[in-house]
Motif scaffolding. Sequence first.
Motif, PDB file in Angstrom:
ATOM      1  N   ARG A  20      38.607  43.386  23.655  1.00  0.00           N
ATOM      2  CA  ARG A  20      39.976  43.153  24.093  1.00  0.00           C
ATOM      3  C   ARG A  20      40.838  42.861  22.881  1.00  0.00           C
ATOM      4  N   LEU A  27      42.656  35.877  30.034  1.00  0.00           N
ATOM      5  CA  LEU A  27      42.334  36.093  31.447  1.00  0.00           C
ATOM      6  C   LEU A  27      41.890  34.767  32.065  1.00  0.00           C
ATOM      7  N   PHE A 255      48.996  42.861  34.966  1.00  0.00           N
ATOM      8  CA  PHE A 255      47.806  43.171  34.168  1.00  0.00           C
ATOM      9  C   PHE A 255      47.849  44.560  33.529  1.00  0.00           C
ATOM     10  N   GLU A 258      46.059  45.276  30.306  1.00  0.00           N
ATOM     11  CA  GLU A 258      44.602  45.185  30.330  1.00  0.00           C
ATOM     12  C   GLU A 258      43.922  46.423  30.891  1.00  0.00           C
ATOM     13  N   LEU A 294      38.275  43.216  34.134  1.00  0.00           N
ATOM     14  CA  LEU A 294      39.102  43.373  32.946  1.00  0.00           C
ATOM     15  C   LEU A 294      38.434  42.786  31.709  1.00  0.00           C
ATOM     16  N   GLN A 295      37.632  41.770  31.911  1.00  0.00           N
ATOM     17  CA  GLN A 295      36.917  41.188  30.774  1.00  0.00           C
ATOM     18  C   GLN A 295      35.710  42.028  30.368  1.00  0.00           C
TER      19      GLN A 295
END
Length: 542
Positions: A20, A27, A255, A258, A294-295
């Motif tokens: 990221r 997040l 988001f 992301e 997303l992570q």
Amino acid sequence: MKHEHRLDQNPLGKSLANTRDPSLLRLPIGIQTFSEIREGGYYYVDKTPHIERLVSQTKYYFLSRPRRFGKSLLLDTLRCLFEGRQHLFEGLYIHNKWNWQATHPVIRLSFGSGVMRSRDELDVRIRDQLRIIRNDLGLSPGLQTDIAGEFLALIRDAHAQHHQAAVVLIDEYDKPILDNILEPHKARELREGLKNLYSVLKDADPHLRMVLLTGVSKFSKASLFSGLNNLRDITLSPDHATVCGYTDEDIDRVFKPELGTLNRDMIRDWYNGYRWGGQDVTSVYNPFDVLLLLQERRFGAYWFETATPTFLVDILKDRGVFTPSLDHLTAKAQLLSQFDVDDISTEGLLFQTGYLTIKDVKEPKPGLQLFTLGFPNLEVESSLNDALLPALGVNRNDAQDLQLKLLNILDKHDVAGLEIHLRALYASIPHDWYRNNPIAQYEGHYASVFYSHFAALALNITVEDASNHGRVDMTVDFGGHIYLFEFKVVEQLPEGKALAQLIEKGYADKYRASGKPLHLVGVEFSSEKREIVAFDVQTLSP
């Protein structure tokens, strides 16, 4: 229409570059404290439009949502609002609509941590929280009487000292009962302890500005909120359908930085679909799923894996639930809220815990609402069916290998291999299992194994697929091919009726324009031999 996604395409599989940009916001995974999110550089989806409506409409509220849907964060946001922490709300909807000069003492109770096994343990936990709240509000130590007396005294004293009515927020109001639901005598004992606590709210009315109780299940007012007749249940209120969870708009707006190369349709199919109301109500995503995706940059059953639904699986097994029906159950509104220690409806349990959601609402006559329930998304459908397979007789150690073999066969469009594979699947169920499990006596067991085996792979499946000729039992659209399955249970010998029905009813007609090869598969199970005795196929070229 579900998109064609598979476990080996990335869901539950390979990472999509797990890196990221450090310049992005953080997040808020697992963060339930509003101040930490607002001051710590985290993304925040503004829920204050909902909050503004709540605080301006009425006084007593109840909200039920499945676990990990943001209920605790909602309560903490309310706490910060009533405490007048103005700087935390800068830039949010409610900032210029709130009287920051009028602050209120907030009494927040939570039963989310730990497990209490007795009324004594519950009372200790309550008293400890009441003591801490007294100290935080600057009140003198109260007299130790009974739980109800101490709670009422806290509310009155908070009002008197702060010169403003108190706000009571109760998180996980039902968890002590749910933790003991498999031991009804303990669950009833804890229910009575909580009822004793909540009964105070009625008499405390002159000293209260607002009350909100949240939890997973909805126990009847008679069992837990006796006398609190003005408690408004907003669980199915269209105005508050998105008070918890993320909407499509939230994903695309908040988001957006992301998303990157993640497939937007796959995100929607895997995690969206929770709906508390009819088809016109906006559906939401489970925040925990979205944030983990997303992570980690890979699709996974993040929400489902946070708690093994042992209790749920046991109930479905004991009740002989026909798993293909789970995606289109029908229930009256009263049944969805029917939840108590000694009276738990299957539909209510699945809905309240988040494994089924509302797909449609009809009102055939005034006062009668009928809800159609189904799986919210691919995560829940695939994961729950995978968890149910051992209850249906498929050995847990063999399940993954069997699923990978099925995937390989479908990839090759190997219809002959599919027959060999499915015959082996049923042959692998031990005869001892049939003798010792009541679910094996249901004719629907055979179709349940069949459907759940496919559904565990997150395939594009439609059960009771309707056409103008009737309903075919199961349709699978995969890899450019369409498979139509019809099931029959026979005494011992094959009768050939399953395939004949597929052909005679013309079930393939609706798919002829798809341009895909069609495989009509008639499957007959012998109730005596406990195996597939006929697997008849007719393939139609596009």
